[in-house]
Design a protein around this motif. Structure first.
Motif, PDB file in Angstrom:
ATOM      1  N   ILE A 181      41.097  37.908  45.810  1.00 54.61           N
ATOM      2  CA  ILE A 181      40.227  38.192  46.853  1.00 54.61           C
ATOM      3  C   ILE A 181      40.132  36.890  48.392  1.00 54.61           C
ATOM      4  CG2 ILE A 181      38.180  39.360  48.568  1.00 54.61           C
ATOM      5  CD1 ILE A 181      38.392  41.294  45.834  1.00 54.61           C
ATOM      6  N   MET A 214      42.896  35.354  49.230  1.00 52.79           N
ATOM      7  CA  MET A 214      43.482  36.033  50.590  1.00 52.79           C
ATOM      8  C   MET A 214      42.821  35.280  51.282  1.00 52.79           C
ATOM      9  SD  MET A 214      44.288  40.365  50.854  1.00 52.79           S
ATOM     10  CE  MET A 214      46.327  40.196  49.621  1.00 52.79           C
ATOM     11  N   SER A 215      41.849  35.458  51.546  1.00 53.63           N
ATOM     12  CA  SER A 215      40.769  35.977  52.857  1.00 53.63           C
ATOM     13  C   SER A 215      40.738  34.704  53.070  1.00 53.63           C
ATOM     14  CB  SER A 215      39.074  36.548  52.503  1.00 53.63           C
ATOM     15  OG  SER A 215      38.128  35.427  51.685  1.00 53.63           O
ATOM     16  N   LEU A 272      43.884  33.533  54.872  1.00 53.09           N
ATOM     17  CA  LEU A 272      44.167  34.831  55.964  1.00 53.09           C
ATOM     18  C   LEU A 272      43.930  33.608  56.992  1.00 53.09           C
ATOM     19  CD1 LEU A 272      42.580  38.116  55.768  1.00 53.09           C
ATOM     20  CD2 LEU A 272      44.976  37.157  56.694  1.00 53.09           C
ATOM     21  N   PRO A 331      34.409  39.252  52.152  1.00 48.81           N
ATOM     22  CA  PRO A 331      35.510  38.171  52.169  1.00 48.81           C
ATOM     23  C   PRO A 331      36.213  37.805  54.276  1.00 48.81           C
ATOM     24  CG  PRO A 331      36.332  40.519  52.237  1.00 48.81           C
ATOM     25  CD  PRO A 331      34.434  40.509  52.362  1.00 48.81           C
ATOM     26  N   MET A 332      35.297  38.589  54.968  1.00 49.01           N
ATOM     27  CA  MET A 332      35.431  38.655  56.227  1.00 49.01           C
ATOM     28  C   MET A 332      34.862  37.444  56.869  1.00 49.01           C
ATOM     29  SD  MET A 332      38.084  40.353  56.140  1.00 49.01           S
ATOM     30  CE  MET A 332      39.186  39.662  57.963  1.00 49.01           C
TER      31      MET A 332
END
Lengths: 122, 533
Positions: free
Chosen positions: A16, A19-20, A23, A109-110
């Motif tokens: 996770i 990926m975050s 991104l 995560p954002m």
């Protein structure tokens, strides 16, 4: 591109986080599942920032950082701890061993990338 | 009617006491009830004078014992001073009078019953009511024995009595002191004047290694030189010098953890004591620590999988894995919202456990309470928008400095504001006020919602008691907020409460003690208490 070393024993959380961070397109992430693996990795990868899980089997995050700090190239590298045990007293203790920030689990995560950038510039 | 029993003198007499006297074989005073054993004329006759002399000697054995002697006609021939003091009669009023005058009309039958038994050489024992000179009736525990002359003829009787009320009081006192001595909690009693120990029970003697019981020469100072009892000494001074009624403190001694209650006990004018009751809480503390560690571990262990769950859902909702169908997004939002709620519950459980276990540290720093209120109102704007309410503040225009923990105070304020938002009607108004009342700082949060039903008021600060589970899910609460507020405020030395009227609204408030607070106008920067006006 920010070179980030992420040390975390939980594979799902590694996934996770990777990926975050990726991104955003601002991070190059290298991940290790233990403190020992991190020590084995740093000769070939010199990070701009280190993201460490606090509680890991074997070497803890704190112990891992102590070992990493012995390497000249990593003496001043900003280190950020991730922990599920983030009481005020713990945070003070983490800062005392050289953490520039403590991120509590579960993290968002954002906003993880932004949190790390802010801590690096603090 | 008085009750009693007879026994023949010979059957009661212990052999070792047979030679004590010709008339009376022995007298044994058990400490409570005088029991007289009478032997009939063992060694030949003795004069009546010697019988009386013997009775007088026995009377001296126990000064509280009442004695009277009667002749064969049942007329009183001797009474001791205690009998006179007890009944209020003079000696002249009794000597020569039938003994049944003391029993009163209702006791005549008893007197006759006793007399018949005595004539047969039997001892009578039982309770007898005595009518005193002022008409009052006092019950005595009585033993009546027959007297015999030199020829073995019945010549009268001697009655030995004890004040039953005194006996009962004595017995009760003895039971109490025995119970106190055997109590598992340790007890100290220290004389206020001398600071020497007046009493220690068995438990205290044991753990202090004073098995022999030699505590009477020990003082608090002696104990202080051997072990650190400083919390106890502070509590002692608070009770002795500052007039505090009952002070509690915790103490670790010889590896044991005690909760000590310190209290002043004025036994009488001469005996002013400080009572220390030590409750060994070692086991309790150990269990609480184990429980707290378990809760903490479980809660933290839950956070790791939650990080993955919440993180994955967050990434999916942000389209990190591509555009989501509308229905899938809706379902994922529900799951994400509930994962958020689970995180809040875990955080609240951890907070509450930590406060209850005394593991949460509270700061005491000068803080502007007005500023804290305004900050809490600002951080509640998401909630106020969500529930369509406005928040107004009163009394926060000027800085009000207070010594408190700012983070914890904010936590209480945001919790109360969050509740007020959730329970307000749409377009409702919430008023946060800061006042000083009776020397205390009072912060109140008033809503104009439905109010708290009377049936729920008593449990409002209990865990998971503020609403039903479905309410909690829809409004986003954990059911622990008010319990945490209460624990925090009480840990800061304050108190928390509420006033509520169904259909009108609810006001939650908390007060901080002025002992901990210094309030001043910053304009002149002079410390001093300010009244609300």
């Amino acid at each position: 591109m920010i070179k980030l070393l992420h040390v975390e024993d939980d594979a799902d959380i590694r996934e996770i986080a990777k990926m975050s961070l990726e991104l955003t397109g601002d991070f190059e992430v290298v991940q290790c599942n233990s403190g020992q693996e991190a020590l084995d990795t740093v000769p070939s990868f010199t990070p701009d920032v280190i993201l460490l899980d606090m509680m890991m089997p074997g070497m803890t995050g704190k112990e891992t950082l102590e070992h990493l700090r012995k390497i000249d190239a990593l003496k001043e590298t900003p280190a950020i701890f991730m922990t599920a045990r983030a009481q005020n007293a713990d945070v003070e203790e983490f800062r005392a061993v050289g953490a520039v920030e403590v991120i509590c689990k579960p993290f968002d995560p954002m906003s993880l990338a932004e949190q790390i950038k802010t801590a690096m510039n603090a | 009617m008085a009750t009693g029993w007879y026994a023949t003198a010979d059957t009661l007499l212990p052999p070792s006491l047979l030679d004590i006297g010709p008339i009376m074989g022995a007298i044994a005073i058990s400490g409570l009830v005088p029991v007289l054993f009478v032997k009939k004329n063992l060694n030949g006759g003795k004069s009546r004078t010697s019988e009386i002399a013997m009775a007088e000697r026995f009377a001296n054995l126990k000064s509280s014992t009442l004695i009277n002697v009667v002749d064969a006609e049942n007329r009183m021939t001797e009474v001791n001073d205690e009998m006179l003091a007890f009944t209020g009669y003079t000696r002249d009023q009794l000597i020569g009078q039938p003994v049944r005058m003391l029993y009163g009309p209702t006791g005549y039958q008893t007197a006759d019953t006793i007399r018949r038994g005595l004539a047969e050489g039997k001892i009578w024992q039982g309770d007898t009511p005595l009518v005193c000179s002022d008409g009052s009736v006092r019950v005595t525990q009585t033993t009546v024995m027959p007297l015999f002359d030199g020829e073995g003829n019945w010549s009268g009787s001697i009655s030995v009595r004890n004040d039953l009320a005194k006996n009962e009081a004595f017995l009760s006192g003895k039971i109490n002191s025995t119970a106190l001595h055997e109590l598992r909690d340790s007890i100290w009693m220290v004389d206020v004047q001398t600071e020497h120990f007046h009493y220690m029970n068995r438990a205290a003697l044991d753990w202090m290694g004073l098995g022999g019981g030699s505590y009477d020469r020990l003082s608090l100072d002696d104990i202080q030189t051997k072990m650190d009892i400083s919390p106890l000494i502070s509590a002692y001074h608070a009770v002795r010098d500052k007039g505090r009624e009952d002070v509690q403190c915790n103490l670790v001694l010889k590896g044991m953890q005690f909760e000590v209650s310190v209290k002043r006990v004025a036994i009488d004018d001469q005996n002013d004591q400080i009572l220390f009751v030590f409750q060994d809480i070692s086991n309790r503390v150990e269990k609480e620590q184990m429980k707290a560690e378990f809760v903490s571990t479980v809660s933290h262990e839950l956070r790791s999988p939650l990080t993955s769950i919440k993180g994955s859902m967050g990434l999916l909702l942000s389209n990190a894995a591509g555009e989501l169908p509308e229905k899938a997004r809706g379902l994922l939002e529900i799951a994400h919202r509930n994962a958020e709620r689970l995180v809040l519950i875990i955080n609240d459980i951890l907070d509450l456990e930590k406060i209850v276990a005394g593991g949460m540290e509270f700061e005491r720093v000068p803080t502007d309470l007005s500023d804290l209120i305004n900050e809490a109102v600002l951080s509640s704007s998401i909630n106020s928008q969500r529930f369509d309410v406005t928040i107004e503040t009163v009394g926060t225009e000027e800085p009000v400095e207070v010594h408190t923990d700012p983070n914890r105070t904010i936590q209480v304020l945001t919790n109360l504001l969050s509740n007020a938002c959730k329970f307000s009607r749409p377009n409702g108004k919430i008023i946060v006020s800061l006042t000083q009342q009776q020397g205390r700082l009072r912060v109140s949060v008033k809503d104009h919602g439905q109010g708290i039903p009377a049936r729920d008021k008593h449990k409002i600060f209990e865990r998971f008691a503020d609403m039903t589970n479905s309410d909690r899910a829809s409004k986003g609460g954990t059911g622990l907020g008010l319990s945490i507020c209460k624990a925090i405020v009480e840990n800061m030395g304050g108190d928390i409460g509420f006033e509520s009227q169904e259909g009108v609204g609810t006001t939650f408030y908390f007060c901080l003690p002025t002992e901990e607070a210094v309030v001043y106008h910053t304009e002149n920067a002079q410390p001093g208490l300010r009244d609300a006006g």
